[in-house]
Design a protein around this motif. Sequence first.
Motif, short mmCIF file in Angstrom:
data_model
loop_
_atom_site.label_atom_id
_atom_site.label_comp_id
_atom_site.label_asym_id
_atom_site.label_seq_id
_atom_site.Cartn_x
_atom_site.Cartn_y
_atom_site.Cartn_z
N LYS A 3 -8.62 12.79 12.93
CA LYS A 3 -7.89 13.93 13.51
C LYS A 3 -8.44 15.23 12.95
N ILE A 4 -8.70 15.27 11.66
CA ILE A 4 -9.17 16.50 11.02
C ILE A 4 -10.57 16.84 11.52
N SER A 5 -11.44 15.85 11.59
CA SER A 5 -12.80 16.15 12.09
C SER A 5 -12.76 16.51 13.57
N ALA A 36 -5.00 3.91 8.66
CA ALA A 36 -4.17 5.14 8.71
C ALA A 36 -4.97 6.31 8.18
N ASN A 37 -5.64 6.13 7.07
CA ASN A 37 -6.42 7.23 6.50
C ASN A 37 -7.63 7.57 7.36
N LEU A 38 -8.25 6.54 7.93
CA LEU A 38 -9.41 6.79 8.80
C LEU A 38 -8.98 7.61 10.01
N PRO A 50 0.82 -1.22 0.00
CA PRO A 50 0.00 0.00 0.00
C PRO A 50 0.85 1.27 0.00
N GLU A 51 0.29 2.33 -0.59
CA GLU A 51 1.02 3.60 -0.67
C GLU A 51 0.49 4.57 0.38
N PHE A 52 1.38 5.47 0.83
CA PHE A 52 1.01 6.49 1.82
C PHE A 52 1.43 7.85 1.32
N MET A 53 1.21 8.10 0.02
CA MET A 53 1.70 9.36 -0.58
C MET A 53 0.60 10.40 -0.56
N ARG A 54 0.98 11.64 -0.17
CA ARG A 54 0.02 12.74 -0.23
C ARG A 54 0.17 13.46 -1.55
N VAL A 90 -12.32 23.87 6.01
CA VAL A 90 -13.59 23.59 5.31
C VAL A 90 -13.79 22.09 5.09
N GLY A 91 -12.82 21.29 5.56
CA GLY A 91 -13.03 19.83 5.50
C GLY A 91 -11.99 19.12 4.64
N PHE A 92 -11.93 17.81 4.79
CA PHE A 92 -10.96 17.05 3.99
C PHE A 92 -11.59 16.59 2.68
N GLY A 93 -10.86 16.78 1.60
CA GLY A 93 -11.30 16.34 0.27
C GLY A 93 -10.30 15.34 -0.26
N THR A 153 -8.95 23.69 -5.72
CA THR A 153 -8.42 22.33 -5.55
C THR A 153 -8.59 21.89 -4.09
N PHE A 154 -8.57 20.53 -3.86
CA PHE A 154 -8.87 20.03 -2.51
C PHE A 154 -7.76 20.35 -1.53
N LYS A 155 -6.59 20.69 -2.07
CA LYS A 155 -5.45 21.12 -1.24
C LYS A 155 -4.51 21.85 -2.17
N GLY A 214 -4.72 -2.02 7.56
CA GLY A 214 -3.82 -1.02 8.17
C GLY A 214 -3.72 0.22 7.30
N LYS A 215 -3.74 0.03 5.99
CA LYS A 215 -3.69 1.19 5.08
C LYS A 215 -4.95 2.03 5.26
N LEU A 216 -6.10 1.36 5.29
CA LEU A 216 -7.36 2.10 5.48
C LEU A 216 -7.36 2.78 6.84
C1 UDX Z 1 -4.08 11.25 1.88
C2 UDX Z 1 -3.17 10.64 2.95
O1 UDX Z 1 -2.53 11.71 3.67
C3 UDX Z 1 -2.10 9.79 2.29
O2 UDX Z 1 -1.29 9.17 3.28
C4 UDX Z 1 -2.81 8.71 1.45
O3 UDX Z 1 -1.86 7.87 0.83
C5 UDX Z 1 -3.70 9.36 0.41
O4 UDX Z 1 -4.65 10.22 1.04
P1 UDX Z 1 -4.06 13.29 0.23
O5 UDX Z 1 -5.52 13.05 0.20
O6 UDX Z 1 -3.30 13.39 -1.04
O7 UDX Z 1 -3.32 12.11 1.10
O8 UDX Z 1 -3.78 14.67 0.99
P2 UDX Z 1 -3.76 15.08 2.53
O9 UDX Z 1 -2.57 15.93 2.72
O10 UDX Z 1 -3.94 13.90 3.38
O11 UDX Z 1 -5.05 16.04 2.68
C6 UDX Z 1 -6.33 15.48 2.59
C7 UDX Z 1 -7.34 16.58 2.90
O12 UDX Z 1 -7.30 16.88 4.29
C8 UDX Z 1 -7.09 17.90 2.16
O13 UDX Z 1 -8.33 18.41 1.71
C9 UDX Z 1 -6.52 18.81 3.25
O14 UDX Z 1 -6.85 20.17 3.03
C10 UDX Z 1 -7.25 18.29 4.48
N1 UDX Z 1 -6.56 18.56 5.75
C11 UDX Z 1 -5.33 18.03 5.94
C12 UDX Z 1 -7.19 19.31 6.73
O15 UDX Z 1 -8.31 19.81 6.52
N2 UDX Z 1 -6.56 19.53 7.90
C13 UDX Z 1 -5.31 19.03 8.15
O16 UDX Z 1 -4.78 19.27 9.24
C14 UDX Z 1 -4.67 18.26 7.15
#
Ligand code: UDX
Length: 472
Positions: free
Chosen positions: A219-221, A212-214, A152-156, A259-262, A323-325, A208-210
Amino acid sequence: MRVSVVGLGYVGLVTAASLAEWGNQVVGIEASEARLSALRDGRMPIFEPGLDEVVQRNRESGRLQFAGPDAMSRAVHRADIVMVAVGTHDGHGGWQTDTISSTLDALVPMLGAGTTLVVRSTLPPEYVASLASYVEARAGENSGPVPTILNPEFMREGSALHDFMQPDRVVIGLVSDETGLGQRALAELYAPSSAPMVVLPALDASVGKLAANLFLATKISFANELAGICDSYGATIDNVVASMTYDKRIGTGFLRPGVGFGGSCLPHQVAMTLLDAQSREVHAPLLAAVKQINEFQPRRVLLALNRMLSGLHDARVALLGLTFKPDTDDLREAPSLRIAQHLLDAGARVVAYDPMPAARSSAVEQVPGLDVAESPMAAMRDAHAVVLATEWSVFRELDWLAAANIVRNPLMVDGRGALDAAAMTEAGWTYHAFGRGTHQPVTRSESVMVNVQNASAAIAHAEGALDGGHTR
Ligand code: UDX
């Protein structure tokens, strides 16, 4: 090593380029004609900082080649490792495993003896459980058992090259590897990363991959819920979080409210894991809350605007960032699109700007009625309010004093806490951010006072230096 990477999307292309950068001989296989011809013309089909340089350097050195499915047989037969990185989303928030199944159907019979099959795609756990038998049933008669590994990958997005080259850990999920050939191959492949290698049964690696993302989503919520609590007390979340993260059990990162995670991963994996849990009658109220908090965050922008404006009907709102980030061109599950839609539904006019032209054009297609501008200042002209939805660095570098003079009302909802509240109020803005409350503009007389105080302090300091006989 000789490596073939099948699927050159966000994960596969970064993986192929990084492995070539490490000195491997890599062939990237891509089914999409458009994507393949772009790559062959030296054009990146995705925006990822630094990727074009790495791809070009390795293509010129001959370590990285691109080919279509017709070259699959030649590419995989001599390979030490074949990595599959095809998509597993159905584009509507669900899993789809047709692509990976059809890829394995074509690929596995071609594998020669001594080749390790690696699956890098994020898979639904129940698919992982059947993977060993699926591969075994398709192995060519002369290949013998196929060492099969999950990786599994953990790349942002936006830092994918760094995250590949310097991972916190490399996870190896053993689907089937009786001889240990697969583990040895991956240990050699990832040796340049010097990261700890975690070897697990495949199902544990997949969950474990899921997980980590969950947890990152949780944490963000949590940060977003904490922001509301801070605002109710008048506390400042930046300070609250800073004090928390000294505790090593809490860890830093992913505690920024907004504004939330995308993105293509976090929202999808929370939603799909929750659906799976519900279908298996597993009680998962925390995940449900993480999802619900995240889906409500864009509405908090409208609540803040309604408090600052007397209604949104006919209001012109500038939306900075789509963009989402930052540092990506990806709009998948971007909260900005939800904010734009909510504003339009409330009768506002929305003019957006994002540094990525592709994001601007895609957003207009996805949100009918949305206008886009070619610059932040053009988007903000005559605006009744401004919303920052993506923390692109260009927004931090803007002249907010000048911007205050081109908007109709200098009202800012900073949806990512990207700007400095004091600087914004000094520049004449009413400034709101989650967990930072609302700050009124420093009136001109106040700011004149502040400048006079600063000037007299500077004069006193200069006089002191002169009295002391030393010159600065
Ligand atoms: C994520 C995981 O971090 C990465 O490990 C996995 O492999 C793929 O999914 P990614 O979605 O590319 O990576 O970006 P990430 O940096 O995780 O941000 C996800 C979203 O969370 C973005 O919209 C970002 O703005 C938001 N975010 C992030 C927050 O709102 N608050 C934070 O503190 C961090």
